[in-house]
Structures are given as structure tokens and as C-alpha cells.
Design an enzyme around this catalytic site. Structure first.
Site, PDB file in Angstrom:
ATOM      1  N   GLU A 254       1.012  -1.092   0.009  1.00 24.04           N
ATOM      2  CA  GLU A 254      -0.130   0.170  -0.163  1.00 24.04           C
ATOM      3  C   GLU A 254       0.993   1.234  -0.062  1.00 24.04           C
ATOM      4  OE1 GLU A 254      -1.616   3.107   1.069  1.00 24.04           O
ATOM      5  OE2 GLU A 254      -2.693   2.356   2.851  1.00 24.04           O
ATOM      6  N   CYS A 288      -1.843   8.951   2.661  1.00 23.15           N
ATOM      7  CA  CYS A 288      -1.871   8.322   1.059  1.00 23.15           C
ATOM      8  C   CYS A 288      -3.101   8.871   0.459  1.00 23.15           C
ATOM      9  CB  CYS A 288      -1.816   6.901   1.410  1.00 23.15           C
ATOM     10  SG  CYS A 288      -2.954   5.901   2.282  1.00 23.15           S
ATOM     11  N   GLU A 388       3.841  12.855  -5.413  1.00 22.81           N
ATOM     12  CA  GLU A 388       3.102  12.899  -4.267  1.00 22.81           C
ATOM     13  C   GLU A 388       3.885  14.007  -3.234  1.00 22.81           C
ATOM     14  OE1 GLU A 388       1.498   9.785  -1.003  1.00 22.81           O
ATOM     15  OE2 GLU A 388       3.469   9.440  -1.561  1.00 22.81           O
TER      16      GLU A 388
END
Length: 494
Positions: A254, A288, A388
Site C-alpha cells: 500500500e 496516502c 506525491e
């Protein structure tokens, strides 16, 4: 999920470059003072701990499922009893405002309750009686994998641990938690609640590991599955280590996200703007599935941006231990510097920053405090729209309609979640449009009129660089078990 800064281990977290290689030191983000030190085991001690886990797992797997579920419910009671001790302790470890920590406690219990409620059905034998021939019986069992290594991040430590640790234990596995060096106390507290509930200590262990020892644990022949949550670089390191190990062990990853939102022309801005500001800024954007890029229909773009900026300016950035603070520091000075560089690069490339930094006096160079920022005039040549950020920063881009929005949302190396904001309640055509877009978006989850939330009944999964594998839902149990087919020929006489 958790960005890697400086010298890193595979959980994407930081170990100070001058640290004793035999130990780790957790630094309090808001004042940069040391909090706790944890010592690493030797290689032989790690090997012995894994052997103990494997031996204990065989006994644990023989405990009836109903008893394991009952222990899981006692864990909920024990963990819930810690609700007054956890907030300040977690704030000191990773910097979230203390008044916002209770939400993680509630979420952890919510996920535990759901996964326990479906355990017996999710782990039940699959009967094929309806198609068995006379004299035959066939069924499929779900059996535990063995020893599961959970490499957990710092940004939501309890929420991420419960995703894998609880269903792994309930399914009959032993678990070794390798926590982030930033949140060692969270893992220790989490495990203590299970131990008080009745999980044997060798069945659930917390082991603090250096990068080298983490690699050794991943490669260990008695570790059967690795559940990793962290950065893309960290996930790739874990995947390579697992591939280099003897045998063929499973790996769940993940990883990062650059999650988009699309605000359609009929969106209710009174509702949508506060939701998206929170989705971008909560936990200082260190999620996330935080909203990091927003595409807004041109007919409402100016109004949306104005409202978004006005609300963002109202945040109170400061000491996270103070009750009035609703925006704390990011996890480290290195992370703050990386975020500032990404914003500066976007501005240099033509983006416009709409939040004056002098509104947030705490956001000074050399600290872990980062002012919230809203960028417009952005495009996909800028890292701020492609890589990100993991900070309180969002880029907002104007679009002409659904097709352009979908193309831009899919133009990303990541695919964790996406959200679409439209008045489906008043306009049936908008709901139909949403369902069409669901099929066209390359992402693990698609939200309508909400964001940054994990429903434990749904499969939590990503595509592209957001990883592979599943946690939560009935499919989360599938990942932590293996199928064993049973084929019985009972009648052998003529």
C-alpha cells in the site's frame, strides 16, 4: 504513503544520519527534541524471534475461530480503555494536533468491529455440495499463511496496523510488527492491548529493526507474507528483497497517492469546499489518500477557488499539543524542506501561490512547520501535480468538462482514490455521469461527494504505483490466507 526522507528504512521513515546503528531515536516533530530510543536486536536474536513466531503460530492456528474472534473483541475493550492515554503520546511521536487523534482511535475500533463481524463468514469453508456427484464431497478451506510481517508507517499507525494485524491474527497467523521509527510507542501500545486480550506474546511481536535487519526479516524463510505500507521506493525495496528470498512469499504493498478530485458544474459548493479543504489539509496532508490535486469545472472555478482560499486561511498552525491548533507540523524538518522546494519549483514554473506565508508565523525554515498552500495556474509539467507531496499543499486546475477531467485524473503514476463532486441528489443525470466515470478512472476507489475515508466493508487497494494487494473487507481475509481444496470420494463400493 509515508514519504522517505534522509536515511530511510523500507517503511519509508527516517533514521537520523548520526544515529547509533544499534538503535533508533524518535524526534518530536514540533520541537525537534528526542522522545524515545529503541535498541535493535542482533541478527541472531531476530532469527530466534521469527522461529518463536513460527512455532507459536502452529498452536494459535488450532485455537477455534470463535475463540480468536472473542479475543479480538477483548482487544477492542483493552484498546478502547487506552483512549485517554493515546492522544498526547501519538502527537509527540508524529505531530498531529492532539484534539484530532481521537478520530484515529474511533476509526481503529470501527475497522476492528467490522472485520470481526465478518470473520466467520469470510473464513468459512466454501461448500460445493450443490454440484457434488453422488458419493463425493468437495470444499475449499481458508488456511493461515504462517508468519506475517507487517511493516507499518507513522502517519496513521493504529489505522494501518489494524488493517492487517487484526485479520491476520483472526485468520490464525502469527504477526511481527516492524513499526516506523517515528511511532514505536504506538506499535507497542497496540500489541499490549492484544496481549492483555489473550494473544500469546510469541504470536504477536513488535520488533524495532534497522534497514538491514528489515531486509533480513523480509527474506527470512519462515516469514510467509509481508504487508508493507509506505513510500513507493520503500515498497520497491521490500518487493525486491522478497523476490530475492528463497521460495515465493506473498507481498502486499500500500504505497503512495496523488489523489485527484473533480468538482462538476452542479456541485453544492457550500458542502463541497469544506470537505475538500479538510481532505487536503487534515493531518497536514500526510495521508496516502489526501486530496492533492483538484480539477474544477470552468463555470464555477473562480467561486470555488475563492471559497477554498478563504477557508484555508482560517487554519491555526502551531504547537500540536495545544487544543486550539488544527494544523500541526509535518513529520520532520527534511520533509518540510522537500515540500517547500516542490512549491517553490511550481511557482518558478508559473504557478501562483494564493496563501501568504506570513499568515502562518510558525512556518519558518529549519522547522517542521509548513504553511498550508493553494496553487493555481498549475499544469502536469509540474511535480506538484504529478508527484506525491505529502503535505498541506493542493493544486487547483480549471477544466471544461468530464472528458478533460477524466484524462487529467488518469494522467498520474498513482491510482489509489479519486473523488467526484456533483449534485447526484437533485440531478439523476449526475449520478449516471458519476457511474460512467467510475468505469473510466484508473484507481482503486472512486468516491462520490466524499474523500479521504476508508470504509472497512470495501476493499482498500490501489493500482499503478499505489501498489497491489487488498486490505479490509472480506477480500482482506483472502490476502492473509491460502485456499486449500479438499476432494473426497466417499463411496468406493460398486
Amino acid at each position: 504513503m509515508a514519504q522517505a526522507d534522509g536515511a530511510t528504512n523500507p517503511s519509508g521513515t527516517t533514521i537520523a544520519s548520526d544515529a547509533d546503528p544499534a538503535s533508533q531515536t524518535t524526534i518530536i516533530p514540533h520541537n525537534q527534541q528526542p522522545l524515545v530510543i529503541r535498541t535493535y536486536p542482533s541478527a541472531s536474536q531476530l532469527d530466534k524471534s521469527i522461529q518463536h513466531a513460527a512455532a507459536a503460530q502452529e498452536k494459535w492456528a488450532r485455537v477455534p475461530l470463535s475463540q480468536r474472534v472473542a479475543i479480538g473483541r477483548r482487544f477492542m475493550e483493552e484498546f478502547g480503555a487506552m483512549r485517554d492515554e493515546i492522544p498526547l503520546e501519538l502527537t509527540l511521536q508524529m505531530g498531529r494536533p492532539v484534539k484530532q487523534v481521537p478520530g484515529e482511535i474511533r476509526g481503529t475500533l470501527e475497522r476492528a468491529e467490522y472485520m470481526l463481524s465478518i470473520a466467520e463468514s469470510a473464513l468459512a469453508d466454501v461448500s460445493l455440495a450443490n454440484t457434488d456427484k453422488p458419493g463425493f464431497r468437495r470444499f475449499i478451506k481458508r488456511t493461515p499463511l504462517g508468519v506475517v510481517l507487517v511493516i507499518a508507517p507513522w502517519n496513521y499507525p493504529f489505522l494501518v496496523m489494524v488493517n492487517s494485524v487484526l485479520p491476520a491474527l483472526i485468520a490464525g497467523n502469527a504477526v511481527i510488527i516492524k513499526p516506523s521509527p517515528q511511532t514505536p510507542l504506538a506499535a507497542e501500545r497496540f500489541a499490549s492491548a492484544f496481549h492483555k486480550a489473550g494473544v500469546p506474546k510469541d504470536v504477536l511481536q513488535v520488533i524495532h529493526l534497522s534497514p538491514e535487519l528489515t531486509t533480513a526479516a523480509v527474506k527470512h524463510p519462515l516469514v510467509d507474507f509481508v504487508a508493507f505500507t509506505g513510500s513507493v521506493a520503500g515498497g520497491r525495496a521490500v518487493d525486491i528483497a522478497a523476490a530475492e528470498a528463497k521460495g515465493f512469499k506473498g507481498v502486499g504493498l500500500e504505497l503512495g497517492g496523488k489523489d485527484p478530485a473533480y468538482v462538476r458544474a452542479d456541485a453544492d459548493l457550500d458542502y463541497t469546499v469544506p470537505e475538500l479543504v479538510d481532505g487536503a489539509m487534515f493531518n497536514s496532508g500526510q495521508s496516502c489518500c489526501a486530496v492533492e490535486r483538484i480539477y474544477v469545472h470552468e463555470s464555477i472555478y473562480d467561486d470555488f477557488v475563492s471559497r477554498f482560499v478563504d477557508l484555508t486561511k482560517k487554519y491555526r498552525l502551531g504547537d500540536p499539543t495545544e487544543p486550539e491548533t488544527n494544523l500541526g507540523p509535518v513529520v520532520s524538518v527534511a520533509s518540510a524542506e522537500r515540500i517547500r522546494k516542490q512549491v517553490a519549483a511550481a511557482v518558478q514554473a508559473g504557478a501562483k501561490a494564493l496563501i501568504p506565508e506570513d499568515l502562518f508565523a510558525a512556518a519558518q525554515p529549519g522547522t517542521a512547520y509548513v504553511a498550508p498552500q493553494v496553487l493555481v495556474d498549475v499544469n502536469h509539467t509540474m511535480d506538484v501535480m504529478m508527484e506525491e507531496t505529502f503535505g498541506p499543499v493542493v493544486g487547483i486546475q480549471k477544466v471544461t468538462g468530464d472528458d478533460e477531467a477524466i484524462a487529467l485524473m488518469n494522467d498520474s503514476p498513482y491510482g489509489l482514490t479519486a473523488s467526484i463532486w456533483t449534485n447526484a441528489e437533485a440531478n439523476p443525470d449526475s449520478q449516471a455521469a458519476f457511474l460512467r466515470m467510475v468505469d473510466e478512472l484508473h484507481t482503486g476507489t472512486v468516491f462520490l461527494n466524499r474523500c479521504d475515508y476508508l470504509d472497512p466493508g470495501l476493499a482498500w487497494t490501489g493500482v499503478k504505483d499505489s501498489g497491489r494487494g487488498i486490505s479490509l473487507s472480506k477480500f482482506g481475509y483472502d490476502q492473509l490466507t491460502r485456499a486449500k481444496s479438499v476432494h473426497m470420494k466417499i463411496k468406493t463400493s460398486p
